[in-house]
Design a protein around this motif. Structure first.
Motif, PDB file in Angstrom:
ATOM      1  N   LEU A 125     -24.916 -22.747   7.822  1.00 21.20           N
ATOM      2  CA  LEU A 125     -25.002 -23.691   8.937  1.00 21.20           C
ATOM      3  C   LEU A 125     -24.690 -22.927  10.221  1.00 21.20           C
ATOM      4  N   ALA A 126     -25.689 -22.738  11.064  1.00 22.54           N
ATOM      5  CA  ALA A 126     -25.430 -22.105  12.357  1.00 22.54           C
ATOM      6  C   ALA A 126     -24.632 -23.077  13.223  1.00 22.54           C
ATOM      7  N   THR A 127     -23.452 -22.655  13.648  1.00 21.16           N
ATOM      8  CA  THR A 127     -22.572 -23.532  14.435  1.00 21.16           C
ATOM      9  C   THR A 127     -22.048 -22.778  15.652  1.00 21.16           C
ATOM     10  N   PRO A 128     -22.928 -22.379  16.570  1.00 18.98           N
ATOM     11  CA  PRO A 128     -22.477 -21.636  17.750  1.00 18.98           C
ATOM     12  C   PRO A 128     -21.584 -22.495  18.636  1.00 18.98           C
ATOM     13  N   LEU A 171     -21.675 -24.163   3.824  1.00 24.94           N
ATOM     14  CA  LEU A 171     -21.533 -25.307   2.927  1.00 24.94           C
ATOM     15  C   LEU A 171     -21.672 -24.791   1.499  1.00 24.94           C
ATOM     16  N   VAL A 172     -20.633 -24.969   0.711  1.00 22.71           N
ATOM     17  CA  VAL A 172     -20.607 -24.435  -0.644  1.00 22.71           C
ATOM     18  C   VAL A 172     -20.571 -25.589  -1.632  1.00 22.71           C
ATOM     19  N   ALA A 173     -21.425 -25.536  -2.638  1.00 20.77           N
ATOM     20  CA  ALA A 173     -21.479 -26.557  -3.676  1.00 20.77           C
ATOM     21  C   ALA A 173     -21.349 -25.892  -5.038  1.00 20.77           C
ATOM     22  N   GLY A 174     -20.466 -26.435  -5.857  1.00 23.38           N
ATOM     23  CA  GLY A 174     -20.290 -25.919  -7.205  1.00 23.38           C
ATOM     24  C   GLY A 174     -21.035 -26.759  -8.213  1.00 23.38           C
ATOM     25  N   PRO A 175     -21.203 -26.272  -9.431  1.00 20.92           N
ATOM     26  CA  PRO A 175     -21.893 -27.039 -10.462  1.00 20.92           C
ATOM     27  C   PRO A 175     -21.157 -28.314 -10.851  1.00 20.92           C
ATOM     28  N   ASP A 176     -19.881 -28.415 -10.501  1.00 16.51           N
ATOM     29  CA  ASP A 176     -19.111 -29.632 -10.764  1.00 16.51           C
ATOM     30  C   ASP A 176     -19.364 -30.717  -9.734  1.00 16.51           C
ATOM     31  N   GLY A 177     -20.195 -30.430  -8.721  1.00 17.20           N
ATOM     32  CA  GLY A 177     -20.483 -31.403  -7.672  1.00 17.20           C
ATOM     33  C   GLY A 177     -19.523 -31.334  -6.501  1.00 17.20           C
ATOM     34  N   ARG A 178     -18.463 -30.565  -6.597  1.00 19.78           N
ATOM     35  CA  ARG A 178     -17.491 -30.431  -5.509  1.00 19.78           C
ATOM     36  C   ARG A 178     -18.105 -29.600  -4.390  1.00 19.78           C
ATOM     37  N   GLN A 179     -17.906 -30.045  -3.150  1.00 23.93           N
ATOM     38  CA  GLN A 179     -18.406 -29.338  -1.986  1.00 23.93           C
ATOM     39  C   GLN A 179     -17.261 -28.989  -1.045  1.00 23.93           C
ATOM     40  N   ALA A 180     -17.489 -27.967  -0.244  1.00 22.71           N
ATOM     41  CA  ALA A 180     -16.562 -27.615   0.821  1.00 22.71           C
ATOM     42  C   ALA A 180     -17.348 -26.907   1.912  1.00 22.71           C
ATOM     43  N   VAL A 181     -16.840 -27.002   3.132  1.00 21.39           N
ATOM     44  CA  VAL A 181     -17.421 -26.273   4.258  1.00 21.39           C
ATOM     45  C   VAL A 181     -16.410 -25.240   4.727  1.00 21.39           C
ATOM     46  N   LEU A 182     -16.813 -23.973   4.687  1.00 24.15           N
ATOM     47  CA  LEU A 182     -15.990 -22.925   5.275  1.00 24.15           C
ATOM     48  C   LEU A 182     -16.297 -22.912   6.764  1.00 24.15           C
ATOM     49  N   SER A 187     -22.412 -28.383  17.668  1.00 22.96           N
ATOM     50  CA  SER A 187     -21.986 -27.934  16.348  1.00 22.96           C
ATOM     51  C   SER A 187     -20.986 -28.912  15.732  1.00 22.96           C
ATOM     52  N   LEU A 188     -20.074 -29.420  16.544  1.00 23.16           N
ATOM     53  CA  LEU A 188     -19.131 -30.414  16.033  1.00 23.16           C
ATOM     54  C   LEU A 188     -19.853 -31.674  15.584  1.00 23.16           C
ATOM     55  N   ARG A 189     -20.858 -32.092  16.344  1.00 20.27           N
ATOM     56  CA  ARG A 189     -21.625 -33.268  15.925  1.00 20.27           C
ATOM     57  C   ARG A 189     -22.333 -33.003  14.593  1.00 20.27           C
ATOM     58  N   ARG A 190     -22.785 -31.782  14.413  1.00 21.01           N
ATOM     59  CA  ARG A 190     -23.420 -31.434  13.134  1.00 21.01           C
ATOM     60  C   ARG A 190     -22.408 -31.515  11.986  1.00 21.01           C
ATOM     61  N   LEU A 191     -21.223 -30.980  12.190  1.00 23.76           N
ATOM     62  CA  LEU A 191     -20.204 -30.992  11.146  1.00 23.76           C
ATOM     63  C   LEU A 191     -19.656 -32.390  10.887  1.00 23.76           C
ATOM     64  N   ALA A 192     -19.816 -33.289  11.853  1.00 24.81           N
ATOM     65  CA  ALA A 192     -19.351 -34.668  11.673  1.00 24.81           C
ATOM     66  C   ALA A 192     -20.167 -35.421  10.624  1.00 24.81           C
ATOM     67  N   ALA A 193     -21.212 -34.806  10.104  1.00 24.73           N
ATOM     68  CA  ALA A 193     -22.015 -35.441   9.051  1.00 24.73           C
ATOM     69  C   ALA A 193     -21.409 -35.233   7.663  1.00 24.73           C
ATOM     70  N   THR A 248      -8.881 -32.279   4.178  1.00 30.35           N
ATOM     71  CA  THR A 248      -9.612 -33.105   3.214  1.00 30.35           C
ATOM     72  C   THR A 248     -10.987 -33.516   3.697  1.00 30.35           C
ATOM     73  N   ASP A 249     -11.182 -33.593   5.018  1.00 27.11           N
ATOM     74  CA  ASP A 249     -12.387 -34.238   5.532  1.00 27.11           C
ATOM     75  C   ASP A 249     -12.919 -33.488   6.750  1.00 27.11           C
ATOM     76  N   CYS A 250     -13.967 -32.715   6.534  1.00 23.37           N
ATOM     77  CA  CYS A 250     -14.577 -31.943   7.621  1.00 23.37           C
ATOM     78  C   CYS A 250     -15.058 -32.853   8.739  1.00 23.37           C
ATOM     79  N   ALA A 251     -15.686 -33.970   8.390  1.00 18.99           N
ATOM     80  CA  ALA A 251     -16.235 -34.882   9.399  1.00 18.99           C
ATOM     81  C   ALA A 251     -15.137 -35.489  10.261  1.00 18.99           C
ATOM     82  N   ALA A 252     -14.044 -35.890   9.643  1.00 15.97           N
ATOM     83  CA  ALA A 252     -12.939 -36.479  10.404  1.00 15.97           C
ATOM     84  C   ALA A 252     -12.375 -35.463  11.389  1.00 15.97           C
ATOM     85  N   ALA A 253     -12.235 -34.218  10.944  1.00 12.07           N
ATOM     86  CA  ALA A 253     -11.738 -33.175  11.841  1.00 12.07           C
ATOM     87  C   ALA A 253     -12.712 -32.936  12.984  1.00 12.07           C
TER      88      ALA A 253
END
Length: 284
Positions: free
Chosen positions: A129-132, A142-153, A179-185, A200-205
C-alpha cells in the motif's frame, strides 16, 4: 488548544498474529519512542521468513535478527536511517533481496515495488500500500495469513503511541491525509507500527490521526490569519505545550502545513480565476 498526543491512537493489541514477531532495536529516543520495531513475518512451519525494517546499524540487533532467520526477503517501509541503516549489512548477511517503494536503500539496484504489488512469501500474502506523506516513499504492508488473520505494517505512517511528523520537504501533508483516509478502510485490522506497541484497529487509529491533523491545521490557519507566518514562530504558538526537544520535528510538520495552506489558497484563487462570467472587478 489541541493537546499534544502521547497516548495510543487506538486500543492496544493484546496478542499478535502467530506469524508476526517483534524484534525491537535498542535505539530509544524522542523520535523513536521505545526503539525501531523490526518485524519478522513467517507462517509457522515455513523455513524462510520476511524481515521488515532491519533498523539501525547495531551489531547486537543484527545478531538477534539472525536468530529468527533465514530470510527470503527484506522489506522497508521508508528510507529514514532508523529503519534502513542496517539494510546493507542485513542484505549481505542474510543474502536476501531488498524491496521497497524507494530506489535507494544503500544497496545496489534494489527491487522497487509498486502500489498494489502482491507478494506470496513466507506462507503469507503481502499487499503493498503506497502511503506517502510522512515521507514520499512511505509504504504500508497488508499481510494476510492462511488463518484469515490480517495486519497492516504501518511504518511511521501510524505509530503505536502518539502521532508522527510530516517530514517536510520530502513529506507532504496532502498526501499524508489521503494516506490516512486510505488506511481508515481497514476496520478491526491489527496495526503493527514502526515504533511503539501494536494496535487493535488500524482504521480507528487512522481516523484519530485525521481528526488530530485537521485540528492542528485549524490552529495553524488561525495563527497565520493573525499574520504569523514564520515556521519557528508558528511552532512556538501552536506547539507551546510540547517539549522543546520536539520543536525541530514539529517545525517539519508546520512547514508541511503552511505549504498545504498555500496550495489550498492557490487552488481557490485559480478556481475563481477560471469561473465563467467573473471579471477582475468581481474579484476585487
Amino acid at each position: 488548544m489541541t493537546a499534544h498526543v502521547t497516548t495510543p491512537a487506538a486500543a492496544l493489541a493484546s496478542d499478535l498474529p502467530g506469524w508476526a514477531t517483534l524484534v525491537r532495536a535498542p535505539n530509544p529516543g524522542p523520535m523513536t519512542l521505545d526503539g525501531t520495531n523490526t518485524w519478522v513475518l513467517r507462517q509457522p512451519g515455513e523455513r524462510y521468513g520476511v524481515l521488515v525494517d532491519p533498523g539501525p546499524a547495531d551489531a547486537g540487533h543484527l545478531d538477534r535478527l539472525a536468530a529468527h532467520g533465514p530470510y527470503s526477503m527484506i522489506l522497508v517501509t521508508h528510507g529514514h536511517p532508523d529503519h534502513v541503516e542496517a539494510v546493507p549489512a542485513a542484505a549481505e548477511r542474510f543474502q536476501a533481496p531488498v524491496r521497497g517503494l524507494t530506489v535507494d536503500h544503500q544497496v545496489q539496484e534494489p527491487d522497487r515495488l509498486g502500489d498494489g504489488t502482491v507478494l506470496d512469501v513466507a506462507g503469507l500474502t503481502v499487499t503493498v500500500l503506497a502511503t506517502p506523506g510522512h515521507t514520499a516513499d512511505s509504504a504500508c504492508f497488508l499481510v494476510a495469513g492462511p488463518d484469515g488473520r490480517q495486519a497492516v505494517l504501518t511504518g511511521d505512517t501510524i505509530l503505536g503511541r502518539g502521532t508522527t511528523v510530516v517530514a517536510w520537504p520530502d513529506g507532504d501533508l496532502g498526501d499524508y491525509l489521503a494516506s490516512l483516509r486510505r488506511l481508515a478502510a481497514y476496520d478491526e485490522v491489527t496495526a503493527l507500527p514502526g515504533h511503539g506497541p501494536a494496535l487493535t484497529d488500524c482504521a480507528a487509529a487512522a481516523r484519530f490521526y485525521l481528526a488530530h491533523r485537521q485540528a492542528r491545521l485549524d490552529q495553524v490557519r488561525q495563527v497565520v490569519a493573525r499574520g504569523v507566518t514564520d515556521p519557528a514562530a508558528v511552532v512556538a504558538e501552536v506547539y507551546a505545550t510540547v517539549d522543546r526537544a520536539l520543536w525541530p520535528a514539529a517545525e517539519w510538520s508546520v512547514r508541511a502545513q503552511l505549504a498545504y495552506l498555500r496550495a489550498s489558497t492557490d487552488d481557490t484563487a485559480g478556481d475563481r480565476e477560471s469561473t465563467p462570467g467573473r471579471t477582475g472587478l468581481d474579484r476585487q
